[in-house]
Design an enzyme around this catalytic site. Structure first.
Site, mmCIF file in Angstrom:
data_model
loop_
_atom_site.group_PDB
_atom_site.id
_atom_site.type_symbol
_atom_site.label_atom_id
_atom_site.label_comp_id
_atom_site.label_asym_id
_atom_site.label_seq_id
_atom_site.Cartn_x
_atom_site.Cartn_y
_atom_site.Cartn_z
ATOM 1 N N MET A 166 -8.837 18.699 -5.542
ATOM 2 C CA MET A 166 -9.905 19.199 -5.367
ATOM 3 C C MET A 166 -10.813 18.960 -4.284
ATOM 4 O O MET A 166 -10.654 17.716 -3.854
ATOM 5 C CB MET A 166 -10.620 19.735 -6.603
ATOM 6 N N HIS A 167 -11.819 19.753 -3.738
ATOM 7 C CA HIS A 167 -12.925 19.508 -3.115
ATOM 8 C C HIS A 167 -12.865 18.893 -1.577
ATOM 9 O O HIS A 167 -13.921 19.074 -0.736
ATOM 10 C CB HIS A 167 -13.760 18.136 -4.035
ATOM 11 N N ASP A 212 -5.976 21.323 -9.073
ATOM 12 C CA ASP A 212 -5.109 20.496 -9.870
ATOM 13 C C ASP A 212 -5.594 20.403 -11.467
ATOM 14 O O ASP A 212 -4.734 20.444 -12.367
ATOM 15 C CB ASP A 212 -5.100 19.042 -9.371
#
Length: 498
Positions: free
Chosen positions: A81-82, A239
């Site tokens: 992520m991110h 995820d």
């Protein structure tokens, strides 16, 4: 036989799994890629390494399995992520990706808080943390303005890989929720947040459901991967959302504990208006119009790895954990706090550091090992208690990741959490969740819940021992005092860290 492929784009490697309609993993393959730390607190990767690794892994998966490419109905993704990927109007990457574990953006987080105030929690439903995407965009805006000026879209890691495979720009809601640019409840990009920082909303890709088809494989990609141009490609999810799918977290009150490098407690939620004031994360799920509450321990499995490498490098993990059952609950009065990388939940604190409290000359390696396991599990219980305080009853928790591989640790989780711990028959984590999205998107099942019933089977249940629960309840209360008692000391010690 028909199959789907789940692609899990992790921080250190990409994993691909070939899954049949019964949820059996027929074959799997992983390809590693490097991580770059060019400066202190920086963590970057070359997005092309993800694409190359994915294509190699897909080709080897097909070659090793001997499956005819026409048998593969679809592909979907799980992704770290991110991470920020900026591309120009031709889809060219403008700079290395800034990853989730990059912590250069503290100043930008404070700017977000000062600019938005309470609106940040009201809209994005999460606090400004260094790992999230908006602070990374603002860092580029302030430090590399010429790069941001060229940016056509920002993408997250798995979305960039999918773009390269299909030529299509998109981002699913579960990953978009971790950017701080999404109105989580309304499921739309927040023009108010974007405009507050001089960002055009056009920088954000179109939003899609995780199970939505976003194209088919480009001809050159099909050739490189060994698949067909007609292979359907589905959006995929973050995820943690995919890990939740792979653990069957698809109903009210269903909860998961995942212990890998970091540790995650995740609970299913349907109330889009629930506001926990940023105490834990609140993200969109990969199931339509569902959400999840999530608490994170930054150094869960990492604490155990650090301990083994530092104090018992010659032992395997199995050897290290063998003596744990000979030590009683509470490790002979030894408490460990797993703050060795700072902490996320419930203490978003970059300065706090870990502690062993109560050491004496009678403690052995086994006492220390057990205290590390207990400390990690106490930290995860703090997230569970926040979820319980929101009104949820948690009596069963599905365990996945490294923490689900050791029976002594599974029983410890049951006793510390005060809930039955369910170990799954086959635990593939986010990769299985990605495969489930492809299976549902391909029309194999009428719902993700039906898919979960076919794919996921419990293997064993660890029930809490009432006597041990009472011991751990007392120790947990002591554990919770350690943060407050050591915070100021760690702030002062920060000046001495090199």
């Amino acid at each position: 036989m028909k199959y789907v492929i789940g692609v899990d784009l992790g921080t250190s490697a990409v994993k691909t799994v070939l899954v049949d309609p019964q949820g059996k993993v027929a074959f799997e393959h992983s390809e590693a890629y490097p991580l770059s730390r060019p400066q202190p607190n920086w963590s970057e990767q070359n997005p092309e390494d993800w694409v190359k690794g994915t294509l190699v892994s897909l080709r080897r998966l097909i070659e090793t399995s001997g499956v005819d490419p026409s048998q593969v109905d679809g592909i979907s993704f799980s992704g770290q992520m991110h991470g920020l990927v900026l591309v120009d109007s031709e889809g060219k990457v403008l700079r290395p990706a800034i990853l989730w574990n990059d912590t250069r953006t503290t100043a930008q987080c404070r700017k977000i808080e000062k600019t938005l105030g309470t609106k940040l929690i009201d809209i994005a439903r999460n606090k400004a943390l260094e790992g999230f995407t908006l602070p990374k965009i603002l860092w580029v805006q302030e430090n590399e303005p010429e790069v941001l000026a060229q940016a056509h879209q920002f993408l997250l890691p798995k979305d960039y890989v999918r773009f390269r495979l299909t030529g299509d720009y998109a981002m699913d809601y579960s990953d978009a929720a971790g950017t701080l640019l999404l109105n989580v409840g309304a499921k739309e990009w927040s023009a108010e947040i974007a405009e507050a920082f001089g960002l055009p909303v056009s920088l954000c890709p179109r939003l899609v459901e995780s199970f939505e088809q976003t194209g088919t494989l480009l001809p050159e990609i099909a050739e490189a991967s060994g698949l067909l141009t007609s292979t359907k490609v589905f959006a995929g999810g973050a995820d943690n959302a995919c890990g939740a799918l792979g653990a069957g977290i698809l109903g009210e009150g269903r909860t998961m504990c995942s212990i890998g490098t970091s540790g995650v407690v995740l609970s299913y939620e349907t109330n889009k208006d629930l506001n926990l004031e940023g105490k834990v994360h609140f993200f969109n799920h990969s199931e339509k119009d569902a959400f999840y509450i999530m608490g994170v321990t930054l150094a869960a499995g990492h604490s155990l790895t650090w301990f083994k490498e530092t104090f018992a490098a010659e032992k395997s993990f199995e050897e290290l954990l063998q003596g744990v059952t000979s030590v009683p609950a509470g490790s002979g009065g030894l408490l460990f706090t797993p703050y060795i990388s700072g902490e996320r939940t419930p203490h978003p604190d970059a300065n706090i550091r870990g502690s062993f409290i109560g050491m004496d000359s009678g403690h052995t390696l086994s006492h220390f090992t057990r205290s590390v396991l207990e400390g990690i599990t106490f930290s995860l219980r703090e997230s569970i208690e926040i979820v319980r305080e929101s009104g949820k009853e948690i009596t069963e928790i599905v365990a996945i990741g490294g923490g689900a591989k050791n029976e002594a640790w599974l029983q410890m989780q049951a006793d510390i959490f005060g809930a039955s711990i369910i170990k799954l028959e086959s635990e593939q984590g986010p990769a299985m969740g990605a495969a489930m999205l492809a299976a549902y998107g391909s029309g194999w099942f009428a719902s993700l819940g039906e898919c979960a019933e076919a794919f996921i089977r419990p293997a064993e249940v660890f029930k809490p021992n009432a006597e041990q629960v009472a011991v751990y309840d007392g120790l947990f209360a002591l554990y919770q005092e350690v943060y407050g008692q050591t915070r100021e000391l760690n702030d002062k010690l920060a000046a001495y860290r090199k």
